[in-house]
Scaffold this motif. Structure first.
Motif, PDB file in Angstrom:
ATOM      1  N   ALA A  86       2.220   8.504   3.329  1.00  9.52           N
ATOM      2  CA  ALA A  86       2.731   7.405   4.164  1.00  9.52           C
ATOM      3  C   ALA A  86       2.170   6.071   3.685  1.00  9.52           C
ATOM      4  O   ALA A  86       2.893   5.071   3.618  1.00  9.52           O
ATOM      5  CB  ALA A  86       2.386   7.642   5.627  1.00  9.52           C
ATOM      6  N   ARG A  87       0.875   6.064   3.348  1.00  8.33           N
ATOM      7  CA  ARG A  87       0.266   4.832   2.834  1.00  8.33           C
ATOM      8  C   ARG A  87       0.894   4.437   1.503  1.00  8.33           C
ATOM      9  O   ARG A  87       1.204   3.262   1.256  1.00  8.33           O
ATOM     10  CB  ARG A  87      -1.242   4.997   2.679  1.00  8.33           C
ATOM     11  CG  ARG A  87      -1.910   3.672   2.327  1.00  8.33           C
ATOM     12  CD  ARG A  87      -3.396   3.784   2.228  1.00  8.33           C
ATOM     13  NE  ARG A  87      -3.706   4.258   0.890  1.00  8.33           N
ATOM     14  CZ  ARG A  87      -4.786   4.931   0.567  1.00  8.33           C
ATOM     15  NH1 ARG A  87      -5.673   5.226   1.475  1.00  8.33           N
ATOM     16  NH2 ARG A  87      -4.987   5.316  -0.670  1.00  8.33           N
ATOM     17  N   ALA A 132       6.589  -0.235  -0.546  1.00  6.76           N
ATOM     18  CA  ALA A 132       7.566  -1.111   0.109  1.00  6.76           C
ATOM     19  C   ALA A 132       7.056  -2.546   0.203  1.00  6.76           C
ATOM     20  O   ALA A 132       7.853  -3.489   0.176  1.00  6.76           O
ATOM     21  CB  ALA A 132       7.887  -0.580   1.507  1.00  6.76           C
ATOM     22  N   ASP A 133       5.737  -2.719   0.300  1.00  5.98           N
ATOM     23  CA  ASP A 133       5.152  -4.054   0.482  1.00  5.98           C
ATOM     24  C   ASP A 133       4.788  -4.755  -0.821  1.00  5.98           C
ATOM     25  O   ASP A 133       4.455  -5.935  -0.816  1.00  5.98           O
ATOM     26  CB  ASP A 133       3.877  -3.959   1.338  1.00  5.98           C
ATOM     27  CG  ASP A 133       4.171  -3.621   2.783  1.00  5.98           C
ATOM     28  OD1 ASP A 133       5.324  -3.771   3.206  1.00  5.98           O
ATOM     29  OD2 ASP A 133       3.230  -3.191   3.486  1.00  5.98           O
ATOM     30  N   TYR A 145       3.911   5.138   0.445  1.00  2.00           N
ATOM     31  CA  TYR A 145       5.260   4.658   0.727  1.00  2.00           C
ATOM     32  C   TYR A 145       5.223   3.225   1.262  1.00  2.00           C
ATOM     33  O   TYR A 145       5.996   2.368   0.827  1.00  2.00           O
ATOM     34  CB  TYR A 145       5.937   5.586   1.735  1.00  2.00           C
ATOM     35  CG  TYR A 145       7.314   5.133   2.122  1.00  2.00           C
ATOM     36  CD1 TYR A 145       8.394   5.326   1.268  1.00  2.00           C
ATOM     37  CD2 TYR A 145       7.535   4.498   3.337  1.00  2.00           C
ATOM     38  CE1 TYR A 145       9.662   4.899   1.616  1.00  2.00           C
ATOM     39  CE2 TYR A 145       8.803   4.065   3.699  1.00  2.00           C
ATOM     40  CZ  TYR A 145       9.867   4.275   2.842  1.00  2.00           C
ATOM     41  OH  TYR A 145      11.117   3.844   3.188  1.00  2.00           O
ATOM     42  N   GLN A 146       4.287   2.962   2.183  1.00  2.00           N
ATOM     43  CA  GLN A 146       4.173   1.612   2.763  1.00  2.00           C
ATOM     44  C   GLN A 146       3.757   0.600   1.699  1.00  2.00           C
ATOM     45  O   GLN A 146       4.301  -0.501   1.628  1.00  2.00           O
ATOM     46  CB  GLN A 146       3.164   1.609   3.918  1.00  2.00           C
ATOM     47  CG  GLN A 146       3.068   0.295   4.644  1.00  2.00           C
ATOM     48  CD  GLN A 146       4.374  -0.097   5.304  1.00  2.00           C
ATOM     49  OE1 GLN A 146       5.037   0.714   5.933  1.00  2.00           O
ATOM     50  NE2 GLN A 146       4.768  -1.340   5.135  1.00  2.00           N
ATOM     51  N   GLU A 147       2.789   0.968   0.870  1.00  2.00           N
ATOM     52  CA  GLU A 147       2.345   0.051  -0.185  1.00  2.00           C
ATOM     53  C   GLU A 147       3.470  -0.211  -1.179  1.00  2.00           C
ATOM     54  O   GLU A 147       3.645  -1.340  -1.637  1.00  2.00           O
ATOM     55  CB  GLU A 147       1.118   0.620  -0.905  1.00  2.00           C
ATOM     56  CG  GLU A 147      -0.150   0.571  -0.080  1.00  2.00           C
ATOM     57  CD  GLU A 147      -1.329   1.213  -0.781  1.00  2.00           C
ATOM     58  OE1 GLU A 147      -1.167   1.788  -1.881  1.00  2.00           O
ATOM     59  OE2 GLU A 147      -2.431   1.147  -0.214  1.00  2.00           O
TER      60      GLU A 147
END
Length: 193
Positions: free
Chosen positions: A48-49, A55-56, A51-53
């Motif tokens: 999840a981290r 995306a950011d 994926y978030q990174e």
């Protein structure tokens, strides 16, 4: 009709060891399930981290203006890299300039890819999705190893306790039989005599 039991007579401590062995095997299954759950949770959190990174953060190409003096900033510098002043275009299209980490071999005027966040500020590369798998496997492995070691230690303690109990029982029974067996006491025939 009475059913006869076959096999050697069993001591109470043998039956206790059997019950504890079954319980420890059950706890071993629980430990392996727990290891799987911990590994899955760790994998999920890191994935999840990642994926978030991803995306950011965006990868942009910077143009190296000049390498920074080695005595300058060392933040984000690892083996084979150094800091440099560079220019780049942020994801929102604005021109930026600042310090970035570049390969040691990059010279002034070189084009080097770097990661930036949504604001265009240099950022570390996002966590690899494969890191989630690695972290999950390592976490599950540690829990499994810890569980196995605890269960083996418990089994060893039970074995020591039953061995101590058996030794005490053997010593007590030998104390009853040994005087007559060794001839140190008179048998029934000698007492009447």
């Amino acid at each position: 009709m009475e059913r006869r039991r076959r096999g050697l007579p069993r001591r109470r401590t043998d039956r206790i060891e059997d019950v504890v062995a079954v319980l420890l095997c059950g706890l071993g299954v629980v430990a392996m399930v727990l290891a799987g759950l911990v590994g899955t949770a760790a994998h999920g959190a890191v994935s999840a981290r990642a994926y978030q990174e991803a995306a950011d953060r965006s990868r942009v190409v910077v143009t190296v203006v000049e390498p920074v003096d080695l005595a300058g900033s060392t933040e984000g510098v690892g083996p084979g890299t150094r800091r440099a002043t560079a220019t780049w275009t942020a994801p929102d299209g604005t021109a930026r300039a600042g310090e970035v980490t570049i390969p040691m071999s990059a010279k002034a005027g070189s084009a080097v890819p770097v990661w930036v966040d949504r604001a265009g500020t240099p950022a570390p590369a996002p966590t690899s999705p494969r890191a989630g798998l690695l972290v999950g496997v390592v976490a599950a492995g540690w829990v499994a190893v810890a569980g196995v070691l605890l269960l083996l230690a418990a089994w060893r303690l039970v074995q020591r306790w039953t061995a101590h109990r058996n030794d005490a029982e053997w010593t007590r029974r030998w104390a009853e039989v040994e005087p007559e067996w060794s001839g140190r006491t008179a048998g029934p025939a000698d007492r009447t005599g």
